[in-house]
Scaffold this active site. Structure first.
Site, PDB file in Angstrom:
ATOM      1  N   HIS A  73     -13.367 -14.014   4.101  1.00 35.52           N
ATOM      2  CA  HIS A  73     -13.443 -14.296   5.449  1.00 35.52           C
ATOM      3  C   HIS A  73     -14.683 -13.802   6.353  1.00 35.52           C
ATOM      4  CE1 HIS A  73      -8.798 -15.103   6.139  1.00 35.52           C
ATOM      5  NE2 HIS A  73      -9.376 -15.680   5.004  1.00 35.52           N
ATOM      6  N   TYR A 201      -5.094 -10.585  14.901  1.00 32.83           N
ATOM      7  CA  TYR A 201      -4.232  -9.375  15.481  1.00 32.83           C
ATOM      8  C   TYR A 201      -3.932  -9.532  16.754  1.00 32.83           C
ATOM      9  CZ  TYR A 201      -6.490  -7.140  11.281  1.00 32.83           C
ATOM     10  OH  TYR A 201      -6.985  -6.697  10.204  1.00 32.83           O
ATOM     11  N   PRO A 293      -1.965   1.206   8.883  1.00 34.41           N
ATOM     12  CA  PRO A 293      -2.470  -0.115   8.371  1.00 34.41           C
ATOM     13  C   PRO A 293      -3.462  -0.982   8.977  1.00 34.41           C
ATOM     14  CG  PRO A 293      -0.110  -0.326   8.555  1.00 34.41           C
ATOM     15  CD  PRO A 293      -0.559   1.104   9.134  1.00 34.41           C
ATOM     16  N   LYS A 297      -7.290  -0.438   5.810  1.00 39.87           N
ATOM     17  CA  LYS A 297      -8.416   0.522   5.352  1.00 39.87           C
ATOM     18  C   LYS A 297      -7.835   1.262   4.229  1.00 39.87           C
ATOM     19  CE  LYS A 297     -11.920  -0.976   7.575  1.00 39.87           C
ATOM     20  NZ  LYS A 297     -12.538  -1.821   6.905  1.00 39.87           N
ATOM     21  N   TYR A 385     -14.927  -3.000  10.089  1.00 34.26           N
ATOM     22  CA  TYR A 385     -13.909  -3.885   9.610  1.00 34.26           C
ATOM     23  C   TYR A 385     -14.425  -4.142   8.156  1.00 34.26           C
ATOM     24  CZ  TYR A 385     -10.028  -7.078   9.093  1.00 34.26           C
ATOM     25  OH  TYR A 385      -8.813  -7.628   8.643  1.00 34.26           O
TER      26      TYR A 385
HETATM   27  P1  FAD Z   1      -0.596   4.298  -4.594  1.00 31.99           P
HETATM   28  O1  FAD Z   1      -0.693   2.877  -4.542  1.00 31.99           O
HETATM   29  O2  FAD Z   1       0.278   5.076  -3.834  1.00 31.99           O
HETATM   30  O3  FAD Z   1      -0.500   4.819  -6.128  1.00 31.99           O
HETATM   31  C1  FAD Z   1      -0.185   6.020  -6.761  1.00 31.99           C
HETATM   32  C2  FAD Z   1       0.399   5.755  -8.143  1.00 31.99           C
HETATM   33  O4  FAD Z   1       0.766   6.836  -8.622  1.00 31.99           O
HETATM   34  C3  FAD Z   1       1.766   4.761  -7.905  1.00 31.99           C
HETATM   35  O5  FAD Z   1       1.857   3.837  -9.034  1.00 31.99           O
HETATM   36  C4  FAD Z   1       2.795   6.119  -8.169  1.00 31.99           C
HETATM   37  O6  FAD Z   1       3.938   5.612  -8.963  1.00 31.99           O
HETATM   38  C5  FAD Z   1       2.131   6.837  -9.040  1.00 31.99           C
HETATM   39  N1  FAD Z   1       2.710   8.255  -8.957  1.00 31.99           N
HETATM   40  C6  FAD Z   1       3.172   9.058  -7.835  1.00 31.99           C
HETATM   41  N2  FAD Z   1       3.318  10.273  -8.297  1.00 31.99           N
HETATM   42  C7  FAD Z   1       3.292  10.405  -9.553  1.00 31.99           C
HETATM   43  C8  FAD Z   1       3.519  11.510 -10.522  1.00 31.99           C
HETATM   44  N3  FAD Z   1       4.155  12.554 -10.175  1.00 31.99           N
HETATM   45  N4  FAD Z   1       3.183  11.085 -11.727  1.00 31.99           N
HETATM   46  C9  FAD Z   1       2.689  10.118 -12.068  1.00 31.99           C
HETATM   47  N5  FAD Z   1       2.578   9.108 -11.335  1.00 31.99           N
HETATM   48  C10 FAD Z   1       2.808   9.041 -10.073  1.00 31.99           C
HETATM   49  N6  FAD Z   1      -3.243  -0.577   3.061  1.00 31.99           N
HETATM   50  C11 FAD Z   1      -3.836  -1.806   3.476  1.00 31.99           C
HETATM   51  O7  FAD Z   1      -5.211  -1.688   3.632  1.00 31.99           O
HETATM   52  N7  FAD Z   1      -2.991  -2.652   4.027  1.00 31.99           N
HETATM   53  C12 FAD Z   1      -1.896  -2.764   4.124  1.00 31.99           C
HETATM   54  O8  FAD Z   1      -1.201  -3.806   4.574  1.00 31.99           O
HETATM   55  C13 FAD Z   1      -0.983  -1.719   3.359  1.00 31.99           C
HETATM   56  N8  FAD Z   1       0.472  -1.765   3.680  1.00 31.99           N
HETATM   57  C14 FAD Z   1       1.147  -0.779   2.817  1.00 31.99           C
HETATM   58  C15 FAD Z   1       2.324  -0.481   2.909  1.00 31.99           C
HETATM   59  C16 FAD Z   1       3.088   0.546   2.442  1.00 31.99           C
HETATM   60  C17 FAD Z   1       4.669   0.603   2.379  1.00 31.99           C
HETATM   61  C18 FAD Z   1       2.449   1.664   1.632  1.00 31.99           C
HETATM   62  C19 FAD Z   1       3.054   2.849   1.244  1.00 31.99           C
HETATM   63  C20 FAD Z   1       0.893   1.651   1.777  1.00 31.99           C
HETATM   64  C21 FAD Z   1       0.226   0.420   2.327  1.00 31.99           C
HETATM   65  N9  FAD Z   1      -1.122   0.485   2.344  1.00 31.99           N
HETATM   66  C22 FAD Z   1      -2.032  -0.546   3.008  1.00 31.99           C
HETATM   67  C23 FAD Z   1      -2.042   1.399   1.915  1.00 31.99           C
HETATM   68  C24 FAD Z   1      -2.450   1.105   0.763  1.00 31.99           C
HETATM   69  O9  FAD Z   1      -1.393   0.015  -0.251  1.00 31.99           O
HETATM   70  C25 FAD Z   1      -2.710   2.142  -0.241  1.00 31.99           C
HETATM   71  O10 FAD Z   1      -3.855   2.759   0.417  1.00 31.99           O
HETATM   72  C26 FAD Z   1      -3.222   2.072  -1.679  1.00 31.99           C
HETATM   73  O11 FAD Z   1      -2.040   1.685  -2.485  1.00 31.99           O
HETATM   74  C27 FAD Z   1      -3.620   3.376  -2.305  1.00 31.99           C
HETATM   75  O12 FAD Z   1      -3.782   3.512  -3.647  1.00 31.99           O
HETATM   76  P2  FAD Z   1      -3.438   4.730  -4.478  1.00 31.99           P
HETATM   77  O13 FAD Z   1      -3.900   4.208  -5.940  1.00 31.99           O
HETATM   78  O14 FAD Z   1      -4.336   5.719  -4.154  1.00 31.99           O
HETATM   79  O15 FAD Z   1      -2.098   5.275  -4.296  1.00 31.99           O
HETATM   80  C1  DHB Z   2      -3.008  -6.935   5.753  1.00 31.03           C
HETATM   81  C2  DHB Z   2      -2.610  -5.915   6.325  1.00 31.03           C
HETATM   82  C3  DHB Z   2      -3.329  -5.216   7.240  1.00 31.03           C
HETATM   83  O1  DHB Z   2      -2.752  -3.680   7.543  1.00 31.03           O
HETATM   84  C4  DHB Z   2      -4.599  -5.654   7.836  1.00 31.03           C
HETATM   85  O2  DHB Z   2      -5.152  -5.110   8.883  1.00 31.03           O
HETATM   86  C5  DHB Z   2      -4.933  -7.061   7.517  1.00 31.03           C
HETATM   87  C6  DHB Z   2      -3.987  -7.599   6.396  1.00 31.03           C
HETATM   88  C7  DHB Z   2      -2.203  -7.650   4.931  1.00 31.03           C
HETATM   89  O3  DHB Z   2      -1.285  -7.184   4.343  1.00 31.03           O
HETATM   90  O4  DHB Z   2      -2.589  -8.973   4.826  1.00 31.03           O
END
Ligand code: FAD
Ligand code: DHB
Length: 390
Positions: A73, A201, A293, A297, A385
């Protein structure tokens, strides 16, 4: 007693990406994940990848499917007050973003890890990090009812916001900064064609809405909702009706609706913990920071942490130089705070606040008009962005 170079706590995108990058550098790591692979892959989250993460997927050797199936995009649409305008990324930067779901990123990383024989332990319980402030750290956990111990050089805390890594750092060392927003996002995934080829958005009097996508037949939509709302309060029809009211009329008329295949509510929060390193423990991703969200980021900021930590570990194992590790927290946080600022700014610009006065609303509209009319303001938005450089 087992030994490895790096124990990675958490098999989400941060932990898996770090694991693959370390593998490429010949550094041994064990990944400990609390849930099953299927559970991790079932979480629908981010959808937009910055250039930095796209590059890291290449560096990790896992970008084949992303390149074939992802969508590049080069702009996005912003809607408000019956108007819609475009922010063109390539007019202002030398970069684009990639629409490719977090689920797919994670699946590609799990597949690569399995193919390269990486040691991943699923369904582990009671993970405890010991002696991270000494030269002999180790991690204990239970697997299939058996207590295990792995000694290591370093620990990467990639276990998300609710994980144990951050809390391992003593409270007197940690400084936490938090802002909780008075609303959430209700999101659905549906097997329908996206309403527009670029993301929309939308700021509306009824609250924020976002039209996003995963591919030509899979759409992701969000609407701002009350912070204590429940998914059970929203039938698919109610969701579609509300979405239509919040997006420009032309889009509402062409919106294709269908049954949702996933529906969830996420709270909005800004959070940062400092420092991101304590002794031999390094925090990465949501374990150290959360962004609202808006602007996508979260995953991308997790990726920039992984980049800095990977660089530091490579430098250390390559030529014994620990400077990259010593400056990890400082470098990661410098970028984290800029991303926090962007996500906070974009969230404030696009949402309806319960306490918003008429004056506050006018300020939002004036800022949106400024953004619409000012190439310089659009350049600042585009730079953020597509992702600030690492
Ligand atoms: P996580 O994805 O949280 O991974 C952490 C992992 O550690 C998990 O698999 C968990 O099971 C594991 N874990 C936890 N505790 C333990 C433990 N004690 N021992 C072993 N393993 C453990 N970001 C966006 O950019 N756009 C979005 O639309 C968006 N939507 C989101 C919606 C939700 C509901 C959430 C919660 C987050 C969203 N995010 C979004 C944020 C994005 O998904 C996260 O920033 C990203 O997943 C971060 O990755 P991570 O690996 O750091 O953490
Ligand atoms: C999506 C989520 C976001 O927070 C965003 O800014 C753009 C896209 C998504 O889940 O597709």
């Amino acid at each position: 007693m087992a030994r490895t170079q790096v124990v990675i706590v958490g098999g989400g995108p941060s932990g898996l990406l770090l694991g693959q990058l370390l593998f490429k550098a010949g550094i041994e790591a064990v990944v400990l994940e609390r849930k099953t692979r299927e559970y991790v892959l079932g979480r629908i989250r981010a959808g937009v990848l910055e250039r930095g993460l796209v590059g890291l997927m290449g560096e990790a050797g896992v970008d084949t499917r992303m390149k074939a199936e992802g969508f590049v995009h080069d702009g996005t649409q912003l809607a408000y007050d019956g108007d819609m305008f475009r922010v063109d990324f390539t007019a202002h930067t030398d970069a684009t973003v990639m629409v490719y779901g977090q689920t797919e990123v994670t699946r590609d990383l799990y597949d690569a890890r399995a193919a390269t024989g990486g040691d991943t332990r699923f369904e582990v319980d009671n993970v405890v990090i010991h002696d991270a402030d000494t030269d002999a750290p180790f991690v204990t956990f239970d697997q299939n009812g058996t207590a295990q111990r792995i000694d290591c050089d370093y620990i990467a805390g990639c276990d998300g916001f609710h994980g144990i890594s951050r809390k391992t750092i003593p409270a007197f060392v940690r400084r936490e900064y938090e802002k909780v927003y008075p609303f959430g996002w209700l999101g659905i995934l549906s097997e329908t064609p996206p309403v527009n080829h670029e993301l929309i958005y939308a700021n509306s009097d009824r609250g924020f809405a976002l039209c996003s996508m995963r591919n030509a037949q899979l759409s992701r939509y969000y609407i701002q909702c009350d912070v204590d709302d429940h998914v059970g309060n929203w039938s698919d029809d109610a969701f579609w009706d509300e979405l239509r009211r919040r997006i420009p009329a032309a889009a509402a008329e062409t919106l294709v609706t269908g049954p949702s295949i996933e529906k969830s509510i996420a709270p909005l929060r800004s959070f940062v913990t400092e420092p991101m390193r304590w002794g031999r423990l390094f925090l990465c991703g949501d374990a150290a920071h959360i962004v609202p969200p808006t602007g996508a980021k979260g995953l991308n900021t997790a990726a920039s942490d992984v980049h800095y930590l990977n660089q530091g570990l490579r430098q250390f194992y390559g030529d014994g130089d620990s400077r990259g590790l010593d400056t990890y927290s400082e470098k990661a946080l410098a970028r984290v705070w800029k991303t926090e600022r962007f996500s906070w700014w974009f969230s404030n610009l696009m949402h309806h606040y319960p306490s918003q006065s008429d004056f506050d609303k006018k300020m939002q509209l004036a800022e949106l008009a400024f953004l619409r009319d000012s190439p310089e303001a659009q350049a600042a938005m585009a730079l953020n962005y597509v992702g600030l450089p690492y």
